[in-house]
Design a protein around this motif. Structure first.
Motif, PDB file in Angstrom:
ATOM      1  N   SER A 223       0.853  -1.112  -0.071  1.00 48.92           N
ATOM      2  CA  SER A 223       0.138  -0.033  -0.072  1.00 48.92           C
ATOM      3  C   SER A 223       0.730   1.287   0.104  1.00 48.92           C
ATOM      4  CB  SER A 223      -0.925   0.077   1.210  1.00 48.92           C
ATOM      5  OG  SER A 223      -0.094  -0.453   2.479  1.00 48.92           O
ATOM      6  N   LEU A 224       1.875   1.230   0.513  1.00 47.47           N
ATOM      7  CA  LEU A 224       2.813   2.348   0.660  1.00 47.47           C
ATOM      8  C   LEU A 224       4.365   2.286   0.122  1.00 47.47           C
ATOM      9  CD1 LEU A 224       2.050   3.316   4.364  1.00 47.47           C
ATOM     10  CD2 LEU A 224       0.914   4.453   2.513  1.00 47.47           C
ATOM     11  N   LEU A 225       4.696   3.482  -0.241  1.00 43.41           N
ATOM     12  CA  LEU A 225       6.007   3.274  -0.772  1.00 43.41           C
ATOM     13  C   LEU A 225       6.914   4.598  -0.066  1.00 43.41           C
ATOM     14  CD1 LEU A 225       8.342   2.558  -2.913  1.00 43.41           C
ATOM     15  CD2 LEU A 225       7.314   4.407  -4.366  1.00 43.41           C
ATOM     16  N   VAL A 226       8.178   4.089   0.629  1.00 44.44           N
ATOM     17  CA  VAL A 226       8.884   5.198   1.084  1.00 44.44           C
ATOM     18  C   VAL A 226      10.138   5.208   0.251  1.00 44.44           C
ATOM     19  CG1 VAL A 226       8.422   4.791   3.526  1.00 44.44           C
ATOM     20  CG2 VAL A 226      10.037   3.564   2.545  1.00 44.44           C
ATOM     21  N   SER A 227      10.574   6.454   0.252  1.00 46.38           N
ATOM     22  CA  SER A 227      11.761   6.990  -0.380  1.00 46.38           C
ATOM     23  C   SER A 227      12.656   7.912   0.201  1.00 46.38           C
ATOM     24  CB  SER A 227      11.403   7.605  -1.805  1.00 46.38           C
ATOM     25  OG  SER A 227      10.838   8.919  -1.558  1.00 46.38           O
ATOM     26  N   ALA A 228      14.129   7.657  -0.092  1.00 44.97           N
ATOM     27  CA  ALA A 228      14.960   8.554   0.789  1.00 44.97           C
ATOM     28  C   ALA A 228      15.831   9.188  -0.025  1.00 44.97           C
ATOM     29  CB  ALA A 228      15.841   7.452   1.743  1.00 44.97           C
ATOM     30  N   SER A 229      16.268  10.281   0.299  1.00 41.22           N
ATOM     31  CA  SER A 229      17.470  11.247  -0.375  1.00 41.22           C
ATOM     32  C   SER A 229      18.286  11.600   0.582  1.00 41.22           C
ATOM     33  CB  SER A 229      16.886  12.128  -1.269  1.00 41.22           C
ATOM     34  OG  SER A 229      17.891  12.965  -1.771  1.00 41.22           O
ATOM     35  N   PRO A 230      19.622  11.564   0.399  1.00 40.27           N
ATOM     36  CA  PRO A 230      20.691  12.065   1.457  1.00 40.27           C
ATOM     37  C   PRO A 230      20.656  13.625   1.392  1.00 40.27           C
ATOM     38  CG  PRO A 230      21.871  10.319  -0.340  1.00 40.27           C
ATOM     39  CD  PRO A 230      20.430  10.728  -0.798  1.00 40.27           C
ATOM     40  N   MET A 231      19.984  14.207   0.431  1.00 43.51           N
ATOM     41  CA  MET A 231      19.907  15.412   0.440  1.00 43.51           C
ATOM     42  C   MET A 231      18.530  16.150   1.110  1.00 43.51           C
ATOM     43  SD  MET A 231      22.165  17.235  -1.379  1.00 43.51           S
ATOM     44  CE  MET A 231      21.484  18.706  -2.256  1.00 43.51           C
ATOM     45  N   ASP A 232      17.589  15.409   1.708  1.00 38.89           N
ATOM     46  CA  ASP A 232      16.450  15.631   2.094  1.00 38.89           C
ATOM     47  C   ASP A 232      16.488  14.976   3.354  1.00 38.89           C
ATOM     48  OD1 ASP A 232      13.993  16.517   2.770  1.00 38.89           O
ATOM     49  OD2 ASP A 232      13.147  15.376   1.143  1.00 38.89           O
ATOM     50  N   THR A 233      16.022  15.825   4.568  1.00 31.95           N
ATOM     51  CA  THR A 233      16.245  15.163   6.003  1.00 31.95           C
ATOM     52  C   THR A 233      14.846  14.490   6.305  1.00 31.95           C
ATOM     53  OG1 THR A 233      15.470  17.316   6.617  1.00 31.95           O
ATOM     54  CG2 THR A 233      17.612  16.824   6.964  1.00 31.95           C
ATOM     55  N   ALA A 234      13.950  14.898   5.046  1.00 32.40           N
ATOM     56  CA  ALA A 234      12.476  13.898   5.639  1.00 32.40           C
ATOM     57  C   ALA A 234      12.546  12.711   4.547  1.00 32.40           C
ATOM     58  CB  ALA A 234      11.469  14.915   5.106  1.00 32.40           C
ATOM     59  N   MET A 235      11.898  11.690   5.244  1.00 34.71           N
ATOM     60  CA  MET A 235      11.662  10.302   4.375  1.00 34.71           C
ATOM     61  C   MET A 235      10.387  10.568   3.926  1.00 34.71           C
ATOM     62  SD  MET A 235      12.159   6.892   6.182  1.00 34.71           S
ATOM     63  CE  MET A 235      10.424   6.362   6.849  1.00 34.71           C
ATOM     64  N   MET A 236      10.149  10.181   2.622  1.00 34.82           N
ATOM     65  CA  MET A 236       8.563  10.319   2.117  1.00 34.82           C
ATOM     66  C   MET A 236       7.819   9.183   2.034  1.00 34.82           C
ATOM     67  SD  MET A 236       8.316  13.324   0.947  1.00 34.82           S
ATOM     68  CE  MET A 236       9.581  14.841   1.096  1.00 34.82           C
ATOM     69  N   VAL A 237       6.755   9.145   2.466  1.00 31.70           N
ATOM     70  CA  VAL A 237       5.871   8.196   2.405  1.00 31.70           C
ATOM     71  C   VAL A 237       4.696   8.352   1.544  1.00 31.70           C
ATOM     72  CG1 VAL A 237       4.244   6.451   3.725  1.00 31.70           C
ATOM     73  CG2 VAL A 237       6.074   7.509   5.177  1.00 31.70           C
ATOM     74  N   TRP A 238       4.941   7.530   0.243  1.00 31.36           N
ATOM     75  CA  TRP A 238       3.708   7.994  -0.763  1.00 31.36           C
ATOM     76  C   TRP A 238       2.691   6.832  -0.761  1.00 31.36           C
ATOM     77  CZ3 TRP A 238       5.125  11.718  -4.190  1.00 31.36           C
ATOM     78  CH2 TRP A 238       6.358  12.112  -4.072  1.00 31.36           C
ATOM     79  N   ASP A 239       1.810   7.322  -1.074  1.00 33.89           N
ATOM     80  CA  ASP A 239       0.518   6.662  -1.425  1.00 33.89           C
ATOM     81  C   ASP A 239       0.516   6.957  -3.125  1.00 33.89           C
ATOM     82  OD1 ASP A 239      -1.901   5.708  -2.245  1.00 33.89           O
ATOM     83  OD2 ASP A 239      -3.047   6.972  -0.658  1.00 33.89           O
ATOM     84  N   VAL A 240       1.009   5.965  -3.698  1.00 37.55           N
ATOM     85  CA  VAL A 240       1.297   5.853  -4.882  1.00 37.55           C
ATOM     86  C   VAL A 240       0.009   6.227  -5.890  1.00 37.55           C
ATOM     87  CG1 VAL A 240       2.330   4.942  -7.032  1.00 37.55           C
ATOM     88  CG2 VAL A 240       3.557   4.778  -4.903  1.00 37.55           C
TER      89      VAL A 240
ATOM     90  N   LYS B 593      -7.161  -3.938  -6.490  1.00 32.99           N
ATOM     91  CA  LYS B 593      -6.422  -4.906  -6.924  1.00 32.99           C
ATOM     92  C   LYS B 593      -5.548  -5.709  -6.047  1.00 32.99           C
ATOM     93  CE  LYS B 593      -5.571  -4.473 -11.950  1.00 32.99           C
ATOM     94  NZ  LYS B 593      -4.823  -3.982 -12.932  1.00 32.99           N
ATOM     95  N   THR B 594      -4.827  -4.756  -5.227  1.00 37.23           N
ATOM     96  CA  THR B 594      -4.065  -5.375  -4.064  1.00 37.23           C
ATOM     97  C   THR B 594      -4.805  -6.230  -3.151  1.00 37.23           C
ATOM     98  OG1 THR B 594      -2.929  -3.281  -4.107  1.00 37.23           O
ATOM     99  CG2 THR B 594      -2.377  -4.797  -2.255  1.00 37.23           C
ATOM    100  N   ALA B 595      -6.243  -5.892  -3.022  1.00 38.03           N
ATOM    101  CA  ALA B 595      -7.053  -6.651  -1.974  1.00 38.03           C
ATOM    102  C   ALA B 595      -7.156  -7.911  -2.628  1.00 38.03           C
ATOM    103  CB  ALA B 595      -8.371  -5.929  -1.782  1.00 38.03           C
ATOM    104  N   ILE B 596      -7.579  -8.169  -4.065  1.00 38.60           N
ATOM    105  CA  ILE B 596      -7.765  -9.305  -4.513  1.00 38.60           C
ATOM    106  C   ILE B 596      -6.443 -10.205  -4.619  1.00 38.60           C
ATOM    107  CG2 ILE B 596      -8.390 -10.403  -6.668  1.00 38.60           C
ATOM    108  CD1 ILE B 596     -10.161  -8.187  -7.380  1.00 38.60           C
ATOM    109  N   TYR B 597      -5.451  -9.344  -4.900  1.00 39.95           N
ATOM    110  CA  TYR B 597      -4.119 -10.201  -4.884  1.00 39.95           C
ATOM    111  C   TYR B 597      -3.727 -10.816  -3.390  1.00 39.95           C
ATOM    112  CZ  TYR B 597      -2.148  -9.718  -9.490  1.00 39.95           C
ATOM    113  OH  TYR B 597      -2.002  -9.687 -11.085  1.00 39.95           O
ATOM    114  N   ARG B 598      -4.203  -9.865  -2.493  1.00 40.41           N
ATOM    115  CA  ARG B 598      -3.833 -10.230  -0.843  1.00 40.41           C
ATOM    116  C   ARG B 598      -4.548 -11.637  -0.600  1.00 40.41           C
ATOM    117  NH1 ARG B 598      -5.099  -5.533   1.825  1.00 40.41           N
ATOM    118  NH2 ARG B 598      -2.717  -5.066   1.054  1.00 40.41           N
TER     119      ARG B 598
END
Lengths: 481, 628
Positions: A223-240, B593-598
């Motif tokens: 459900s979520l994606l986290v991304s990191a950059s050495p330039m940014d002190t914040a870690m991003m949590v993405w709802d893609v 989609k994720t729910a069905i895959y789960r």
């Protein structure tokens, strides 16, 4: 060779010779001088400078075009520019990594050994199927699927200097790519016959100040994606899907370099360029600070149940372990393996192995741990090598030396990853400096005394077994108190 | 009801915090407004004497009153399902809605009050409305202080534009975050954004205000002079001239007081959102029957207030993911009797939500597929019944945001169209979820939904205002041929320039946050049931869950093939308005989609033993082979 034929799955062993790739001979910035004409008005040039280089670009433009602007203006902009540079150099002296160029920064913090010179820059197995993605030196990504004849090649205008790729779990098509300027999420339709998916299949995720992206991690639930950059002190949590992000800001450390999400989804390891790393719990997104004594946390990996974290620290030849249990209380990292230089006598002669660690990989069942040792680039006989350990997570944690993985003469291991669901044991995929990708299977029966079933992949890697008396000794055993 | 009072308490707590945060922000405002580079020490001493004076305390009390009022308005006007205007006319209708007019007026007045407070605080030449001035004959009289007036009018203008922008950017929409965080950390994370937003918004508002004042400034000035019997001062420039407005200090003070005003209001709004959307843990079951009303299965089925239903769904999604103990309660059997009441209630509600969305999508697709030409020859009787019973099941807000522009009179109840009947029929009888999900209760919903939206569309403005309701009912049920022809012409002319693209698709998915949680909750529970469900309660509903998801998946897939449905909106980050609703449909598609895959990854080949129709089995096989 027979072994492979008896199995239903044979991953392709690939080779990407450096000569076959069409490399960029120039960067985009350097071509600008060839086309620049000075007939534009000052306003136009200032606007262009503002667009391309922001405030510093504008100030630079004003300072440099002094016959056209009043003297006081060029003087004052020069002063502001000097002040800005002084401030940024002060900031840079606090966090030296900020002075690096984006490419050097990716090379510095990547899990890949010697990233800038590497033909295969990133590799990712799909978490559920047998397909994998390979990012190459020419900024393209190829997707190989043993069940399909087509190998889609992904190219995008913004996809430059790919640092990391990862497939989305519980999804057939989404591939996240962290690169120099942004984060891309490709949707590669597994049923499509197209070999060049259009740029429209990629979603660009970017946030001001969040580049270069050196590490990404999908949550195991997809459900979520986290991304990191050495330039940014914040870690991003993405709802893609919604293209929204939540920055998790913690100033200490000066950036985030490496991320690893525990397989049970409960914790995320986030290391910083300083001697400090954090472990986030993912329910309320609070973090524990873990200061290191010597250097920054270079690499880390989680046990399958997410209860144990193994990590390594730069400039140290040891593997630490941290346990995460529900019981609160003081706990500290324990040294579980010392990999300082040792000499082994083999039939071919003595070899010296040990030293600093580049990356760690733990197989999804928690029975094999692969450690990529940096070696010493100055000494000819100490090339990088992969050391493999047998591990056991429960009821007690155990770590036993198992063997080494070496390539053909001249080829150095650069990058490694375990296959996420290999049925007969563990399958380690190694990318070599020669541009080859090979697969090293370890056959064993789970939850029993592992048999040492070592064999090379069809062609190359020689797996050397340690002397038998050595292998039986346990390097680390945890006792139940 | 106890759970409903939770909402009130949360709103009250957010207002209390906003009032507590007022002193520091006021202090910063005072320092910034009085700051002079040349006399820094003097500035600080002035600020101190200012902050302790009687007028300051009085204006501070006024400001507290304003904040409480703003908080109250936030509470009164907030919504968890955004109202999406599908055309510019509908947006205009929203702006002219009496409820909105009251809101704008109140904001105008409050803006003026805040501006008065900041005028008093800044002091200097802004302090009073009148000042004594000497005429040529030496006779003293009161003159108008235009600086004070311009500040007051500026405050009123900013307040008014704030309320207008609130409608345009859906500022009253409260969205839930995917990432749970503690309130303090969330507030800290959002604070820089609020400062940036208020500063830029103040800049734009002041610019607009200056333009307005330049052209129309003389009207309020002469009016004030006339009513208060003040004289126009003999100052050098009247302020509605270019020379008068190009006063940097005046512009700075206008901007800083507008920023202060917007900042305090935005902070109140932000705190309100943070407090309201905080996760709330409902008990899954209670040993006392009198507490059964605020247990999760019961609250889930409640329709009003909407926020409680959303909180319950959020809690369901979280518990299914994170807490094995509470999952265990969901899977448990009732003590006498041994019925899985908890699971039945929860799964039934989630499935009915999903089935509802499927119906909506199918109906929408059907209207679009017939190219919006299905003629509006519906029987008047049906329309009457529907308007009588409207707005009980799904909130009135959903009904008001119709799926089409007001100038498509054709949106007649698609329920009656043969195409839909064909589509709906296999669902009704053929599939195993007939009987469990497709209760008559849900089937009734469809005609209501669609015919009511027809009402509002024929009416011409989306929000059914109380004033226009009677005229609706007297509408001729069969428009003449000529009228229809004219309407078609008008549609062809006006549609391209007035219809907001993709808005209808956004409106269709406006409440999809609920569906996303339902999908997550169901799929995580089913996943957990693989190892945790001792009595096999989930197995009985697994076929209906799977077919419900697959049918929805089909409908969503088809919807995304429509034009505009898959075009991504431009995201504006520098606005306090929450634009999450614009991408909800993408989030829903990914979650589905994720729910069905789960489920398929957890159960694997065991799913072959589940009773499914051949079509669904084929579809499921695609998921098992990771080919979707």
């Amino acid at each position: 060779k027979e072994m492979y034929q008896s199995l239903d799955f044979s991953p392709p062993s690939l080779s990407f010779p450096r000569e076959s790739l069409k490399l960029h001979s120039r960067t985009e910035n350097s071509s600008k001088a060839a086309f620049l004409d000075h007939s534009e008005t000052l306003w136009m040039r200032s606007a262009a400078a503002w667009r391309d280089g922001g405030l510093t670009g504008l100030l630079n433009e004003i300072t440099n075009s002094h016959p056209e602007v009043p003297k006081w203006l060029s003087m004052s902009s020069g002063c502001i520019l000097a002040l800005l540079q002084w401030v940024s150099s002060f900031h840079g002296s606090l966090f030296p990594h900020l002075t690096l160029s984006s490419e050097d920064m990716i090379a510095e913090f990547s899990q890949v050994l010697n990233w800038s010179d590497c033909v295969v820059r990133a590799f990712a197995w799909h978490p559920h199927t047998d397909k994998f993605a390979v990012a190459l030196l020419d900024d393209s990504i190829k997707i190989y699927n043993p069940k399909s004849a087509t190998t889609p090649t992904l190219k995008h205008r913004l996809q430059r200097n790919v640092a990391v790729v990862q497939w989305k779990p519980l999804c057939a098509s989404a591939l996240a790519v962290g690169c120099q300027n942004c984060l891309l999420v490709w949707h590669v339709d597994p049923c499509s016959l197209s070999t060049r998916p259009s740029a429209g299949c990629a979603h660009v995720l970017s946030h001001p100040g969040h580049a270069p992206v050196t590490s990404i991690a999908w949550s195991p639930s997809g459900s979520l994606l986290v991304s990191a950059s050495p330039m940014d002190t914040a870690m991003m949590v993405w709802d893609v899907a919604a293209e929204s992000c939540v920055p998790l800001q913690r100033v200490g450390g000066g950036g985030v370099t490496f991320l690893s999400w525990s397989p049970d989804g409960s914790h995320v390891l986030a290391s910083t360029p300083s001697a400090l790393f954090r472990v986030w719990e993912t329910r309320m997104w609070t973090c524990e600070r873990w200061p290191c004594i010597k250097g920054r946390c270079q690499s880390g990996c989680w046990s399958p149940d997410g209860s144990r974290l193994l990590f390594t620290v730069q400039d140290e030849a040891v593997i630490y372990s941290l346990t995460f249990t529900n019981t609160p209380g003081p706990h500290a990292a324990v040294v579980v393996a010392d990999l300082s230089e040792t000499t082994f006598s083999t039939p071919d002669g003595d070899i010296i192995v040990g030293g600093e660690i580049q990356s760690l990989a733990w197989d999804p069942r928690g029975e094999r741990l692969a450690v990529l040792l940096k070696g010493d680039p100055r000494a000819a006989d100490r090339s990088p090598i992969i050391a493999v350990f047998k591990t056991r997570v429960s009821p007690i944690f155990e770590l036993l030396p198992c063997g080494f993985v070496q390539g053909e003469p001249g080829a150095e291991p650069r990058l490694m990853q375990f296959h996420p669901n290999f049925r007969h044991g563990a399958l380690l995929t190694v990318c070599w400096s020669s541009g080859r990708i090979t697969h090293v299977p370890f056959y064993f029966l789970s939850a029993s005394i592992p048999r040492l079933g070592l064999s090379g992949s069809p062609t190359l890697p020689h797996v050397q077994e340690r002397p038998a008396d050595f292998a039986n000794q346990s390097l680390f055993t945890e006792f139940i108190s | 009801m106890i759970a409903a009072s939770v909402i009130c308490w949360r709103a009250a707590a957010s207002i209390a915090w906003a009032v507590l945060l007022l002193p520091p922000s006021t202090a910063i405002f005072v320092i910034l407004s009085k700051f002079s580079v040349l006399h820094p020490i003097q500035t600080i001493s002035e600020c101190f004497s200012m902050l302790t004076s009687a007028t300051a305390i009085f204006s501070f009390i006024l400001l507290c009153g304003v904040i409480i009022m703003v908080g109250f308005l936030n509470f009164e006007y907030y919504t968890v399902i955004p109202t999406i205007a599908c055309s510019k006319i509908a947006l205009f209708g929203q702006l002219l809605h009496p409820r909105q007019l009251v809101n704008s007026l109140v904001h105008c007045i409050m803006g003026m009050i805040v501006a008065w407070c900041s005028a008093v605080t800044i002091g200097f030449r802004y302090e009073t409305l009148g000042h004594p001035c000497a005429q040529t004959d030496g006779y003293h009289q009161m003159c108008l202080n235009e600086y004070h007036l311009i500040l007051l009018l500026g405050g009123a203008f900013v307040g008014f534009s704030h309320s207008l922008l609130g409608v345009i950017h859906n500022m009253n929409y409260v969205s839930f975050h995917t990432v749970q965080q503690y309130k303090y950390l969330r507030f800290k994370g959002c604070l820089p954004l609020v400062v940036k937003c208020s500063a830029t918004q103040a800049l734009y508002s002041v610019r607009n205000f200056i333009v307005v004042y330049y052209f129309l400034g003389y009207i309020p000035r002469t009016w004030i002079c006339k009513t208060l019997n003040l004289h126009l001062g003999s100052s050098a420039h009247p302020l509605d001239s270019i020379a008068g407005l190009l006063d940097l200090s005046l512009l700075y003070h206008l901007w800083i007081s507008a920023t202060f005003l917007l900042f305090t209001w935005y902070i109140t709004l932000l705190l309100f959102r943070i407090f309201l959307t905080e996760g709330y843990s409902f008990p899954v079951q209670s040993s006392f029957t009198e507490d059964a009303d605020h247990c999760l299965p019961k609250v889930l089925t409640e329709k009003q207030p909407m926020i409680l239903k959303f909180l319950a769904l959020q809690d369901l999604a979280l518990l299914s993911q994170h807490s094995p103990l509470r999952r265990c309660e969901v899977f448990s059997l009732s003590q006498p009797g041994g019925h899985p009441h908890n699971w039945n209630a929860i799964s039934k509600e989630c499935l009915s939500l999903l089935a509802d969305l499927t119906q909506r999508l199918v109906a929408y697709h059907d209207t679009v597929a017939t190219n919006g030409r299905a003629k509006s020859l519906s029987s008047g009787s049906e329309r009457k019944t529907s308007s009588e019973t409207s707005g009980t099941l799904i909130s009135q807000k959903w009904l008001s945001m119709s799926a089409n522009s007001p100038f498509t009179p054709d949106l007649d109840s698609p329920f009656m169209s043969p195409a839909l009947r064909r589509l709906a029929a296999p669902v009704e009888q053929g599939s195993p979820w007939y009987g469990t999900v497709q209760s008559p209760h849900i089937m009734r919903r469809v005609p209501k939904l669609w015919s009511t939206s027809t009402d509002s569309q024929v009416n011409g403005s989306s929000p059914p205002s109380p004033a226009s309701v009677p005229s609706d009912k007297q509408e001729p049920s069969k428009p003449s041929f000529l009228a229809q022809f004219l309407q078609n012409r008008r549609e062809q002319v006006l549609k391209p320039c007035l219809k907001l693209p993709e808005a209808s698709s956004q409106a269709l998915f406006a409440d999809s946050q609920a569906h996303i949680w339902a999908l997550e909750g169901l799929s995580y529970l089913v996943q957990a049931s693989f190892s945790e469900d001792q009595f096999g309660v989930v197995q009985t509903t697994l076929p209906s869950i799977l077919s419900c998801m697959l049918v929805l998946q089909e409908a969503v897939d088809r919807h995304f093939k429509l034009p505009h449905a898959s075009s991504k909106p431009v995201r504006s980050t520098s606005s306090m308005g929450d634009s999450t609703y614009k991408t909800l449909r993408f989030a829903l598609r990914a979650t589905l989609k994720t729910a069905i895959y789960r489920i398929t990854t957890t159960f694997g080949d065991h799913l072959n033993a589940v009773q499914l129709s051949a079509e669904h089995r084929k579809r499921l096989q695609q998921f098992l082979e990771y080919k979707e």
